[in-house]
Scaffold this motif. Structure first.
Motif, PDB file in Angstrom:
ATOM      1  N   LEU A 190     -15.662 -32.196 -15.862  1.00  0.00           N
ATOM      2  CA  LEU A 190     -16.767 -33.344 -16.577  1.00  0.00           C
ATOM      3  C   LEU A 190     -16.416 -34.145 -15.917  1.00  0.00           C
ATOM      4  O   LEU A 190     -15.816 -35.200 -15.999  1.00  0.00           O
ATOM      5  N   LYS A 191     -17.792 -34.811 -15.958  1.00  0.00           N
ATOM      6  CA  LYS A 191     -18.257 -36.266 -15.145  1.00  0.00           C
ATOM      7  C   LYS A 191     -19.125 -37.631 -16.080  1.00  0.00           C
ATOM      8  O   LYS A 191     -18.933 -38.330 -15.674  1.00  0.00           O
ATOM      9  N   SER A 192     -19.609 -36.052 -16.919  1.00  0.00           N
ATOM     10  CA  SER A 192     -19.833 -37.614 -18.187  1.00  0.00           C
ATOM     11  C   SER A 192     -18.149 -38.231 -18.821  1.00  0.00           C
ATOM     12  O   SER A 192     -17.232 -37.632 -18.704  1.00  0.00           O
ATOM     13  N   ASP A 193     -19.061 -39.882 -19.036  1.00  0.00           N
ATOM     14  CA  ASP A 193     -18.008 -40.713 -20.176  1.00  0.00           C
ATOM     15  C   ASP A 193     -17.859 -39.539 -21.189  1.00  0.00           C
ATOM     16  O   ASP A 193     -18.843 -39.838 -21.897  1.00  0.00           O
ATOM     17  N   ILE A 194     -16.461 -39.108 -22.022  1.00  0.00           N
ATOM     18  CA  ILE A 194     -16.874 -37.761 -23.250  1.00  0.00           C
ATOM     19  C   ILE A 194     -16.993 -38.921 -24.176  1.00  0.00           C
ATOM     20  O   ILE A 194     -16.465 -38.426 -24.978  1.00  0.00           O
ATOM     21  N   ILE A 195     -16.245 -40.114 -24.821  1.00  0.00           N
ATOM     22  CA  ILE A 195     -15.984 -40.918 -25.175  1.00  0.00           C
ATOM     23  C   ILE A 195     -17.772 -41.451 -25.472  1.00  0.00           C
ATOM     24  O   ILE A 195     -17.517 -40.745 -27.559  1.00  0.00           O
ATOM     25  N   ASP A 196     -18.760 -41.439 -25.132  1.00  0.00           N
ATOM     26  CA  ASP A 196     -20.036 -41.165 -25.076  1.00  0.00           C
ATOM     27  C   ASP A 196     -20.947 -40.330 -25.928  1.00  0.00           C
ATOM     28  O   ASP A 196     -21.231 -40.403 -26.573  1.00  0.00           O
ATOM     29  N   LEU A 197     -20.254 -39.700 -25.790  1.00  0.00           N
ATOM     30  CA  LEU A 197     -20.391 -37.478 -26.004  1.00  0.00           C
ATOM     31  C   LEU A 197     -19.715 -37.781 -27.600  1.00  0.00           C
ATOM     32  O   LEU A 197     -20.709 -37.485 -28.213  1.00  0.00           O
ATOM     33  N   PHE A 198     -19.126 -38.214 -27.177  1.00  0.00           N
ATOM     34  CA  PHE A 198     -17.847 -38.123 -28.876  1.00  0.00           C
ATOM     35  C   PHE A 198     -19.143 -39.036 -29.571  1.00  0.00           C
ATOM     36  O   PHE A 198     -19.627 -38.101 -31.488  1.00  0.00           O
ATOM     37  N   PHE A 199     -18.874 -39.981 -29.444  1.00  0.00           N
ATOM     38  CA  PHE A 199     -19.988 -40.747 -30.508  1.00  0.00           C
ATOM     39  C   PHE A 199     -21.581 -40.638 -30.537  1.00  0.00           C
ATOM     40  O   PHE A 199     -21.842 -40.077 -31.680  1.00  0.00           O
ATOM     41  N   SER A 200     -22.430 -39.545 -29.800  1.00  0.00           N
ATOM     42  CA  SER A 200     -23.197 -39.316 -29.727  1.00  0.00           C
ATOM     43  C   SER A 200     -23.734 -37.991 -30.456  1.00  0.00           C
ATOM     44  O   SER A 200     -24.250 -37.445 -31.617  1.00  0.00           O
ATOM     45  N   SER A 201     -22.085 -37.339 -30.601  1.00  0.00           N
ATOM     46  CA  SER A 201     -22.127 -36.354 -31.108  1.00  0.00           C
ATOM     47  C   SER A 201     -21.883 -36.612 -33.017  1.00  0.00           C
ATOM     48  O   SER A 201     -22.648 -36.359 -33.854  1.00  0.00           O
ATOM     49  N   ILE A 202     -21.091 -37.639 -33.408  1.00  0.00           N
ATOM     50  CA  ILE A 202     -20.803 -38.074 -34.661  1.00  0.00           C
ATOM     51  C   ILE A 202     -22.386 -38.277 -35.122  1.00  0.00           C
ATOM     52  O   ILE A 202     -22.878 -38.481 -36.036  1.00  0.00           O
TER      53      ILE A 202
END
Ligand code: AMP
Ligand code: GLY
Length: 425
Positions: A301-313
């Motif tokens: 994974l190259k994208s920032d996982i934290i950013d993805l987690f918050f976007s899922s929320i």
């Protein structure tokens, strides 16, 4: 930012490692973690299933984001409980987590929405199950406990006798305890299995690189099932065309079907699929990251996982990009001799330092703990050796040329992880 990771396996070490790459992270806590998470997080002695204590801790420490590894707290509603208190937490709510919590819930949802899966009967009556078996002439047949049974509640029966015994074992002798209140009977699907871990916010779905687990203890898929002895990603079994089919015929219809029941699914949708003649069928859904798949998928994974987690929320995933390294990763599990049966603990692990500064080989701990100055074995699956390289063939060669730098008494691993890839290339 302060993050709490719930769980103690290789998956949770991989999650912690990936989260730690985010620049805004001030502190990561792991409950309860292992000797590997200890280096990048503070381990706290709270059991992953103890929602009350986890909540108390998250409130006390003002945790900004909680990430849950295992299914049980999700099925028991940790997300709803945290959200009620205004805490951000990544994963599906209790209603949505039925997708893993109840096979009959999932089977009915799939049937109602014409999503491909094996034919079935679902019942809480042993007589009805047996009646079905006596009429059935096609073997093998698959009998599953309805509830979560730590991946063990599935019995593949070769004949009527075995099927009747399986029904008795699950429903009367209750070998999987209350998971066997109900059973699901399925047609046996013949094909190749794949794991699709996909990130969703309830509207948008981004599949992570497709992977394959290796569930049996011995080479050539022999012996009893385990939690998983290794995985690799991406698997060439899933072409771009097939991935599109999986999104269109399986993942989106599942999300939409849930929506019609009033359920918004957020988090990881993990579809366990059987691919039969280029057509995907759902074997099961899990509502969390897979273990050991995560240890092979997240390093890509190259994208920032934290950013993805918050976007899922917050439901903004469609504004984000999921970027993946154009490489391959393999994860070989090192286990204690005797696993998945009885095994000894407390064996000193040597050689970990050899990988300390490597970017292309990462050791994710599972059942390990610190004892004075040593790291010792503390579980059946002990370590995950993940190698990353330009393609899967190079990654396989790398992991197996380096794995013996690690040693402990009674160490065991499969020597054929990823090798079924050559069948697809
Ligand atoms: P499950 O927990 O439902 O994913 O089942 C565990 C394992 O049993 C799967 O990974 C498959 O290897 C096997 N299995 C489950 N259902 C079927 C089926 N209908 N046909 C063939 N194999 C199955
Ligand atoms: N890899 C199997 C699981 O996570 O359930």
């Amino acid at each position: 930012m302060k993050v709490l990771v719930v769980g103690s396996g290789g998956r949770e070490h991989a999650l912690t490692w990936t989260i730690s790459k985010n620049k805004d992270i001030k502190k990561i806590y792991c409950a309860p973690g292992n000797a590997g998470t200890e280096g990048i997080a503070e381990n706290i002695p709270i059991n992953a299933e103890d929602i009350d204590e986890l909540l108390k801790f998250a409130e006390e420490k003002n945790i900004d984001l909680t990430v849950v590894g295992p299914e049980i707290p999700l099925i028991n509603g940790i997300v709803d409980i945290f959200e009620e208190k205004g805490l951000k937490i990544f994963g599906p709510g209790k209603d949505a987590a039925q997708l893993e919590g109840s096979k009959s819930f999932t089977k009915n949802l799939l049937k109602k929405n014409n999503i491909p899966t094996a034919l079935f009967l679902e019942t809480d009556l042993p007589e009805k199950a047996k009646e079905f078996i006596i009429k059935n002439k096609k073997y093998p047949i698959v009998i599953k406990a309805d509830g979560p049974a730590a991946g063990k509640g599935v019995i593949i029966c070769e004949n009527e006798n075995q099927a009747i015994n399986a029904i008795d074992d699950i429903m009367i002798k209750k070998i999987f305890k209350e998971a066997g209140e109900k059973i699901v009977i399925e047609e046996f699907l013949e094909g190749d299995e794949a794991s699709i871990l996909a990130l969703t916010d309830g509207n948008t779905i981004y599949p992570l690189p497709p992977s394959q687990d290796h569930k049996k203890i011995f080479d050539d898929d022999k012996g009893p099932n385990t939690g998983g002895m290794g995985a690799y990603a991406p698997t060439p079994l899933i072409s771009k065309e097939l991935e599109k089919k999986i999104l269109d015929k399986i993942l989106y219809p599942t999300l939409d079907g849930l929506k019609r029941e009033g359920i918004i699914y957020k988090g990881i949708m993990y579809a366990g699929l059987m691919i039969c003649n280029q057509e995907p069928y759902v074997l099961e859904y899990n509502v969390r990251f897979g273990d050991p798949e995560t240890q092979a998928v997240l390093p890509l994974l190259k994208s920032d996982i934290i950013d993805l987690f918050f976007s899922s929320i917050d439901g903004s995933l469609k504004n984000k990009k999921l970027e993946i390294e154009n490489k391959a990763a393999i994860n070989v599990v090192i286990a204690s001799e005797g696993y998945p049966g009885n095994y000894e603990k407390g064996k000193v692990i040597k050689g970990l330092d050899a990988f300390k500064d490597r970017q292309d080989i990462i050791i994710f701990h599972a059942g390990t703990k610190r004892q004075n100055n040593d790291i010792v074995t503390a579980g059946g699956r002990v370590l995950n050796i993940t190698a990353i390289d330009k393609d899967i063939k190079s990654a396989i060669e790398k992991v197996y040329s380096e794995i013996n730098k690690i040693s402990f008494e009674g160490m065991y691993y499969r020597t054929d992880i990823g090798k079924r890839v050559f069948k697809y290339l």
